[in-house]
Motif scaffolding. Structure first.
Motif, PDB file in Angstrom:
ATOM      1  N   GLN A   1       0.730  -0.925  -0.477  1.00 16.32           N
ATOM      2  CA  GLN A   1      -0.096  -0.357   0.374  1.00 16.32           C
ATOM      3  C   GLN A   1       0.646   0.757  -0.667  1.00 16.32           C
ATOM      4  OE1 GLN A   1      -2.909  -0.490  -0.594  1.00 16.32           O
ATOM      5  NE2 GLN A   1      -3.392   1.825   0.168  1.00 16.32           N
ATOM      6  N   VAL A   2       0.199   2.066  -1.116  1.00 17.01           N
ATOM      7  CA  VAL A   2       1.444   3.898  -1.522  1.00 17.01           C
ATOM      8  C   VAL A   2       0.628   4.542  -0.831  1.00 17.01           C
ATOM      9  CG1 VAL A   2       2.672   5.184  -1.889  1.00 17.01           C
ATOM     10  CG2 VAL A   2       2.790   2.507  -2.947  1.00 17.01           C
ATOM     11  N   GLN A   3       1.073   5.321   0.701  1.00 21.23           N
ATOM     12  CA  GLN A   3       0.646   6.308   0.636  1.00 21.23           C
ATOM     13  C   GLN A   3       1.180   8.141   0.159  1.00 21.23           C
ATOM     14  OE1 GLN A   3      -0.276   6.176   5.246  1.00 21.23           O
ATOM     15  NE2 GLN A   3      -2.738   5.569   4.503  1.00 21.23           N
ATOM     16  N   LEU A   4       0.012   8.982  -0.506  1.00 15.02           N
ATOM     17  CA  LEU A   4       0.856   9.941  -0.587  1.00 15.02           C
ATOM     18  C   LEU A   4       0.286  10.957   0.057  1.00 15.02           C
ATOM     19  CD1 LEU A   4       0.862   8.908  -4.753  1.00 15.02           C
ATOM     20  CD2 LEU A   4       2.445   8.892  -2.796  1.00 15.02           C
ATOM     21  N   CYS A  22       5.204  16.109  -2.094  1.00 17.20           N
ATOM     22  CA  CYS A  22       4.329  14.961  -1.814  1.00 17.20           C
ATOM     23  C   CYS A  22       4.971  14.004  -1.183  1.00 17.20           C
ATOM     24  CB  CYS A  22       4.002  14.282  -3.440  1.00 17.20           C
ATOM     25  SG  CYS A  22       3.452  13.013  -3.241  1.00 17.20           S
ATOM     26  N   VAL A  23       4.617  13.550  -0.174  1.00 17.69           N
ATOM     27  CA  VAL A  23       6.038  12.317   0.948  1.00 17.69           C
ATOM     28  C   VAL A  23       5.074  10.965   0.495  1.00 17.69           C
ATOM     29  CG1 VAL A  23       4.694  13.008   3.076  1.00 17.69           C
ATOM     30  CG2 VAL A  23       7.302  11.784   2.573  1.00 17.69           C
ATOM     31  N   ALA A  24       5.700   9.950   0.177  1.00 18.19           N
ATOM     32  CA  ALA A  24       5.529   8.930   0.050  1.00 18.19           C
ATOM     33  C   ALA A  24       5.633   8.505   1.134  1.00 18.19           C
ATOM     34  CB  ALA A  24       5.602   8.495  -1.039  1.00 18.19           C
ATOM     35  N   SER A  25       4.871   7.412   1.459  1.00 15.28           N
ATOM     36  CA  SER A  25       5.388   6.416   2.285  1.00 15.28           C
ATOM     37  C   SER A  25       5.575   4.873   2.064  1.00 15.28           C
ATOM     38  CB  SER A  25       3.901   6.491   3.181  1.00 15.28           C
ATOM     39  OG  SER A  25       2.451   5.857   3.068  1.00 15.28           O
ATOM     40  N   THR A  26       5.774   4.410   1.218  1.00 12.32           N
ATOM     41  CA  THR A  26       6.345   3.355   0.719  1.00 12.32           C
ATOM     42  C   THR A  26       8.257   2.849   0.571  1.00 12.32           C
ATOM     43  OG1 THR A  26       6.160   1.935  -1.529  1.00 12.32           O
ATOM     44  CG2 THR A  26       6.151   4.433  -1.522  1.00 12.32           C
ATOM     45  N   SER A  32       9.663   3.779  -8.043  1.00 13.57           N
ATOM     46  CA  SER A  32       8.786   4.430  -8.329  1.00 13.57           C
ATOM     47  C   SER A  32       8.626   5.683  -9.312  1.00 13.57           C
ATOM     48  CB  SER A  32       7.138   4.316  -7.605  1.00 13.57           C
ATOM     49  OG  SER A  32       7.309   3.313  -6.536  1.00 13.57           O
ATOM     50  N   ALA A  33       7.612   5.455 -10.862  1.00 13.80           N
ATOM     51  CA  ALA A  33       7.846   6.537 -11.380  1.00 13.80           C
ATOM     52  C   ALA A  33       6.262   7.891 -10.174  1.00 13.80           C
ATOM     53  CB  ALA A  33       7.297   6.976 -12.730  1.00 13.80           C
ATOM     54  N   LYS A  76      14.229  11.151   0.709  1.00 11.70           N
ATOM     55  CA  LYS A  76      13.545  11.683   1.389  1.00 11.70           C
ATOM     56  C   LYS A  76      12.011  11.126   1.108  1.00 11.70           C
ATOM     57  CE  LYS A  76      15.995  15.695   2.270  1.00 11.70           C
ATOM     58  NZ  LYS A  76      16.073  17.500   2.638  1.00 11.70           N
ATOM     59  N   ASN A  77      11.987  10.397   0.296  1.00  7.72           N
ATOM     60  CA  ASN A  77      10.650  10.055  -0.389  1.00  7.72           C
ATOM     61  C   ASN A  77      10.005  10.715  -0.742  1.00  7.72           C
ATOM     62  OD1 ASN A  77      12.307   7.439   0.108  1.00  7.72           O
ATOM     63  ND2 ASN A  77       9.718   6.915   1.512  1.00  7.72           N
ATOM     64  N   MET A  78      10.229  12.409  -1.682  1.00 11.70           N
ATOM     65  CA  MET A  78       9.925  13.267  -1.613  1.00 11.70           C
ATOM     66  C   MET A  78       9.574  13.295  -3.231  1.00 11.70           C
ATOM     67  SD  MET A  78       9.112  15.124   1.428  1.00 11.70           S
ATOM     68  CE  MET A  78       8.237  16.253   0.508  1.00 11.70           C
ATOM     69  N   VAL A  79       8.806  14.067  -3.498  1.00 13.23           N
ATOM     70  CA  VAL A  79       8.502  14.995  -4.883  1.00 13.23           C
ATOM     71  C   VAL A  79       7.591  16.045  -5.145  1.00 13.23           C
ATOM     72  CG1 VAL A  79       6.275  13.955  -5.221  1.00 13.23           C
ATOM     73  CG2 VAL A  79       8.326  14.478  -7.309  1.00 13.23           C
TER      74      VAL A  79
END
Length: 122
Positions: A1-4, A22-26, A32-33, A76-79
């Motif tokens: 599961q991915v949370q954004l 946007c921070v992603a919890s994955t 990932s694109a 940082k799991n950031m976009v």
């Protein structure tokens, strides 16, 4: 599961700038694109920008080329989406998206954030 989770939305004047994050919890963020889409009131969601897993490939909607820049920080799991020279018609909810496929992000199997409201006043 991915949370954004998006942040950085708000009010800007036409011609101004905003930066969305946007921070992603994955654990698979680095492979990932990522992308940004927007949905204006009464309109369908539309593609804005996307970036591949390494940040070496990007793509933009024609309407934002030269004004918006997508980037990512895998550590940082950031976009991010830097938006310059904003126009009033770009008022919309901006959604972060994640999918393994760079070319197919936005289609089925895409994970979506709840969105950040951007209001551009003229």
């Amino acid at each position: 599961q991915v949370q954004l989770v998006e942040s950085g939305g708000g009010l800007a004047q036409a011609g101004g700038s905003l930066r969305l994050s946007c921070v992603a919890s994955t654990r698979t963020f680095g492979s990932s694109a990522m992308g940004w889409f927007r949905q204006a009131p009464g309109k369908e969601r539309e593609f804005v920008a996307r970036i591949n897993w390494s940040g070496t490939s990007t793509a933009y909607a024609d309407s934002v080329k030269g004004r918006f820049t997508i980037s990512r920080a895998n550590a940082k799991n950031m976009v991010y989406l830097q938006m310059n020279s904003l126009k009033s018609e770009e008022t919309a909810v901006y959604h972060c998206a994640a999918r393994a496929s760079f070319a197919r992000i936005g289609g089925g199997s895409t994970f979506w954030g709840q969105g950040a409201q951007v209001i551009v006043s003229s």
